[in-house]
Design a protein around this motif. Structure first.
Motif, PDB file in Angstrom:
ATOM      1  N   ARG A 282       0.861  -1.196   0.000  1.00  0.00           N
ATOM      2  CA  ARG A 282       0.000   0.000   0.000  1.00  0.00           C
ATOM      3  C   ARG A 282       0.885   1.230   0.000  1.00  0.00           C
ATOM      4  O   ARG A 282       1.970   1.218   0.597  1.00  0.00           O
ATOM      5  CB  ARG A 282      -0.908  -0.007   1.239  1.00  0.00           C
ATOM      6  CG  ARG A 282      -1.951  -1.108   1.184  1.00  0.00           C
ATOM      7  CD  ARG A 282      -2.663  -1.244   2.505  1.00  0.00           C
ATOM      8  NE  ARG A 282      -3.510  -0.102   2.803  1.00  0.00           N
ATOM      9  CZ  ARG A 282      -3.958   0.189   4.025  1.00  0.00           C
ATOM     10  NH1 ARG A 282      -3.625  -0.573   5.047  1.00  0.00           N
ATOM     11  NH2 ARG A 282      -4.715   1.243   4.229  1.00  0.00           N
ATOM     12  N   ARG A 283       0.396   2.285  -0.640  1.00  0.00           N
ATOM     13  CA  ARG A 283       1.201   3.511  -0.744  1.00  0.00           C
ATOM     14  C   ARG A 283       1.161   4.272   0.577  1.00  0.00           C
ATOM     15  O   ARG A 283       0.221   4.146   1.366  1.00  0.00           O
ATOM     16  CB  ARG A 283       0.659   4.399  -1.868  1.00  0.00           C
ATOM     17  CG  ARG A 283       0.870   3.797  -3.271  1.00  0.00           C
ATOM     18  CD  ARG A 283       0.631   4.853  -4.343  1.00  0.00           C
ATOM     19  NE  ARG A 283      -0.650   5.517  -4.163  1.00  0.00           N
ATOM     20  CZ  ARG A 283      -1.801   5.084  -4.666  1.00  0.00           C
ATOM     21  NH1 ARG A 283      -1.825   3.983  -5.391  1.00  0.00           N
ATOM     22  NH2 ARG A 283      -2.927   5.744  -4.467  1.00  0.00           N
ATOM     23  N   THR A 285       0.508   7.344   1.135  1.00  0.00           N
ATOM     24  CA  THR A 285      -0.664   8.217   1.295  1.00  0.00           C
ATOM     25  C   THR A 285      -1.868   7.428   1.829  1.00  0.00           C
ATOM     26  O   THR A 285      -2.671   7.948   2.591  1.00  0.00           O
ATOM     27  CB  THR A 285      -1.041   8.882  -0.043  1.00  0.00           C
ATOM     28  OG1 THR A 285      -1.018   7.873  -1.059  1.00  0.00           O
ATOM     29  CG2 THR A 285      -0.081   9.994  -0.401  1.00  0.00           C
ATOM     30  N   GLU A 286      -1.975   6.157   1.411  1.00  0.00           N
ATOM     31  CA  GLU A 286      -3.095   5.324   1.897  1.00  0.00           C
ATOM     32  C   GLU A 286      -2.919   4.980   3.374  1.00  0.00           C
ATOM     33  O   GLU A 286      -3.873   4.612   4.049  1.00  0.00           O
ATOM     34  CB  GLU A 286      -3.147   3.995   1.136  1.00  0.00           C
ATOM     35  CG  GLU A 286      -3.512   4.060  -0.318  1.00  0.00           C
ATOM     36  CD  GLU A 286      -3.375   2.672  -0.925  1.00  0.00           C
ATOM     37  OE1 GLU A 286      -4.153   1.781  -0.559  1.00  0.00           O
ATOM     38  OE2 GLU A 286      -2.460   2.484  -1.746  1.00  0.00           O
ATOM     39  N   LEU A 287      -1.674   5.037   3.843  1.00  0.00           N
ATOM     40  CA  LEU A 287      -1.384   4.578   5.206  1.00  0.00           C
ATOM     41  C   LEU A 287      -1.386   5.702   6.243  1.00  0.00           C
ATOM     42  O   LEU A 287      -1.146   5.452   7.422  1.00  0.00           O
ATOM     43  CB  LEU A 287      -0.019   3.867   5.234  1.00  0.00           C
ATOM     44  CG  LEU A 287       0.038   2.555   4.443  1.00  0.00           C
ATOM     45  CD1 LEU A 287       1.470   2.083   4.283  1.00  0.00           C
ATOM     46  CD2 LEU A 287      -0.796   1.481   5.138  1.00  0.00           C
ATOM     47  N   GLN A 288      -1.678   6.926   5.778  1.00  0.00           N
ATOM     48  CA  GLN A 288      -1.661   8.065   6.702  1.00  0.00           C
ATOM     49  C   GLN A 288      -2.564   7.834   7.906  1.00  0.00           C
ATOM     50  O   GLN A 288      -2.250   8.233   9.015  1.00  0.00           O
ATOM     51  CB  GLN A 288      -2.157   9.335   5.978  1.00  0.00           C
ATOM     52  CG  GLN A 288      -1.212   9.848   4.911  1.00  0.00           C
ATOM     53  CD  GLN A 288      -0.034  10.565   5.512  1.00  0.00           C
ATOM     54  OE1 GLN A 288      -0.222  11.319   6.457  1.00  0.00           O
ATOM     55  NE2 GLN A 288       1.157  10.343   5.016  1.00  0.00           N
ATOM     56  N   ARG A 289      -3.715   7.207   7.666  1.00  0.00           N
ATOM     57  CA  ARG A 289      -4.680   6.995   8.758  1.00  0.00           C
ATOM     58  C   ARG A 289      -4.645   5.562   9.286  1.00  0.00           C
ATOM     59  O   ARG A 289      -5.606   5.116   9.915  1.00  0.00           O
ATOM     60  CB  ARG A 289      -6.101   7.341   8.284  1.00  0.00           C
ATOM     61  CG  ARG A 289      -6.267   8.807   7.991  1.00  0.00           C
ATOM     62  CD  ARG A 289      -7.677   9.182   7.655  1.00  0.00           C
ATOM     63  NE  ARG A 289      -7.750  10.584   7.276  1.00  0.00           N
ATOM     64  CZ  ARG A 289      -7.825  11.588   8.143  1.00  0.00           C
ATOM     65  NH1 ARG A 289      -7.859  11.337   9.435  1.00  0.00           N
ATOM     66  NH2 ARG A 289      -7.860  12.835   7.727  1.00  0.00           N
ATOM     67  N   ASP A 290      -3.558   4.866   9.019  1.00  0.00           N
ATOM     68  CA  ASP A 290      -3.462   3.473   9.459  1.00  0.00           C
ATOM     69  C   ASP A 290      -3.308   3.414  10.988  1.00  0.00           C
ATOM     70  O   ASP A 290      -2.350   3.960  11.551  1.00  0.00           O
ATOM     71  CB  ASP A 290      -2.239   2.833   8.777  1.00  0.00           C
ATOM     72  CG  ASP A 290      -2.148   1.352   9.060  1.00  0.00           C
ATOM     73  OD1 ASP A 290      -2.722   0.582   8.291  1.00  0.00           O
ATOM     74  OD2 ASP A 290      -1.514   0.982  10.069  1.00  0.00           O
TER      75      ASP A 290
END
Ligand code: SF4
Length: 373
Positions: A282-283, A285-290
């Protein structure tokens, strides 16, 4: 072939039949009043601490769940007021939610003639009762994640403590984690890591695991070996500062526990928290809210005082390291999410969040009245 199988609940695990008859549903027999080894789960999987008296009942409840969910079409529960001796037996607490449905009980009475002094009941869906849920003092990241996916799933798994099926992908991930832990842990100052050491750790990790899908094992063994070889060739298997480091973090009066796969300390003093992933990349940016990375960041900063800090997921499939920035406002959001989950669990709010994809892979879809399958 038409046949009747006579078996214990333990023997029925994993099997299914059109019609299942569960006898002896009386207090003292099912649930039994005697404590036995019975169907146990490893302590590591039981994150919530139950008092000893609750443990036996939780075990009996799991057995009842196994018994009552073996049927594809119908379950017949039987009990009698008298067995041998003069004792009067009371109906099992596990019948309570079934007997609450008058319509089903009447239908059952028309279908079957109950014996004198006895009762026969039929149920298609069963909700097992849980009285006096234990207070929540500690949660794991897995519990928080499960609640966020579906609070009903959380209730089945962590409140009712119903067993879940082993999954090949999860076992595969565990084997790779074990191999990495053992091979990185064997690095000494005067003994650098060789491919033979990594491979030996990998073979040993497979030998320890009882794999649930033997037909998939050979191809997954090759795949995992190729992941490790690529990581080794890329020079990513160096001696870490910490390996499989457990932590316990305070969030709003709650203990949040977890384990960090690996922490590296770089030459410039930077700490790097690394979590291995076997899924698709996953990129950033997708993981910012992980949330998982947020939990690691909170633990690294507040428990271990690691500063400066970076957070990375290492994708074993591609040997790709994705580094994510978690500024303090994001961490505050993560903290609020954990608090919200804990509040929901304390208030015993377990609404179902059905979703076709989620429900199709859910271990409790046969039991759950809201399953979207
Ligand atoms: S079947 Fe669906 S709604 Fe029911 S517990 Fe599982 S995920 Fe939740």
């Amino acid at each position: 072939m038409n046949a009747v199988h006579l078996m214990t609940v333990h023997q029925a695990k994993g099997l299914e039949f059109g019609l299942v008859i569960v006898p002896h549903l009386v207090e003292g027999r099912f649930p039994s009043s005697r404590r036995s080894e019975g169907l146990t789960l490893p302590n590591d999987l039981l994150k919530e601490e139950l008092p000893p008296a609750e443990l036996h009942m939780a075990e009996e409840r799991r057995l009842a769940y196994v018994a009552l969910t073996r049927a594809r079409e119908e379950v017949v529960c039987t009990l009698a007021g008298r067995y041998e001796g003069v004792k009067d037996w009371r109906p099992s607490r596990f019948l309570q939610p079934i007997r609450g449905d008058e319509g089903r009980e009447l239908a059952a009475r028309q279908l079957l003639t109950p014996p004198v002094g006895g009762l026969v009941e039929v149920a298609r869906q069963v909700e097992l009762p849980l009285n006096d849920a234990p207070p929540i003092a500690a949660l794991s990241y897995t519990q928080v994640d499960t609640y966020l996916r579906c609070p009903q799933m959380y209730q089945y798994r962590f409140v009712f403590r119903l067993p879940t099926r082993p999954r090949p992908q999860m076992q595969f991930g565990r084997i790779l984690h074990e191999a990495l832990k053992d091979s990185l842990g064997s690095i000494e100052r005067d003994r650098p890591l060789t491919w033979e050491m990594v491979n030996a750790a990998y073979v040993a990790a497979w030998a320890r695991e009882r794999f649930c899908a033997p037909e998939q094992a050979p191809s997954l063994q090759d795949l995992g070996r190729s992941y490790l070889r690529r990581a080794f060739d890329a020079g990513d298997l160096s001696k870490p500062l910490l390996l499989e480091q457990p932590f316990s973090l305070r969030v709003d009066g709650l203990r949040l526990s977890g384990r960090i796969d690996r922490v590296d300390r770089h030459a410039d003093g930077m700490y790097e928290v690394i979590d291995y992933k076997t899924g698709s990349t996953r990129r950033a940016t997708e993981l910012q809210r992980d949330l998982q990375l947020g939990v690691y960041a909170l633990a690294a900063r507040e428990v271990f005082r690691f500063e400066p800090l970076t957070l990375s997921y290492y994708y074993l499939e591609t040997s790709e390291r994705v580094t994510v920035d978690k500024p303090s406002e994001r961490l505050e959001e993560d903290r609020q999410t954990i608090v919200r989950v804990a509040d929901g669990i304390r208030a015993e709010l377990f609404p179902a969040k059905p979703d076709r994809m989620k429900c199709s892979g859910c271990d409790f879809k046969l039991l759950c009245p809201s399953a979207a399958v």
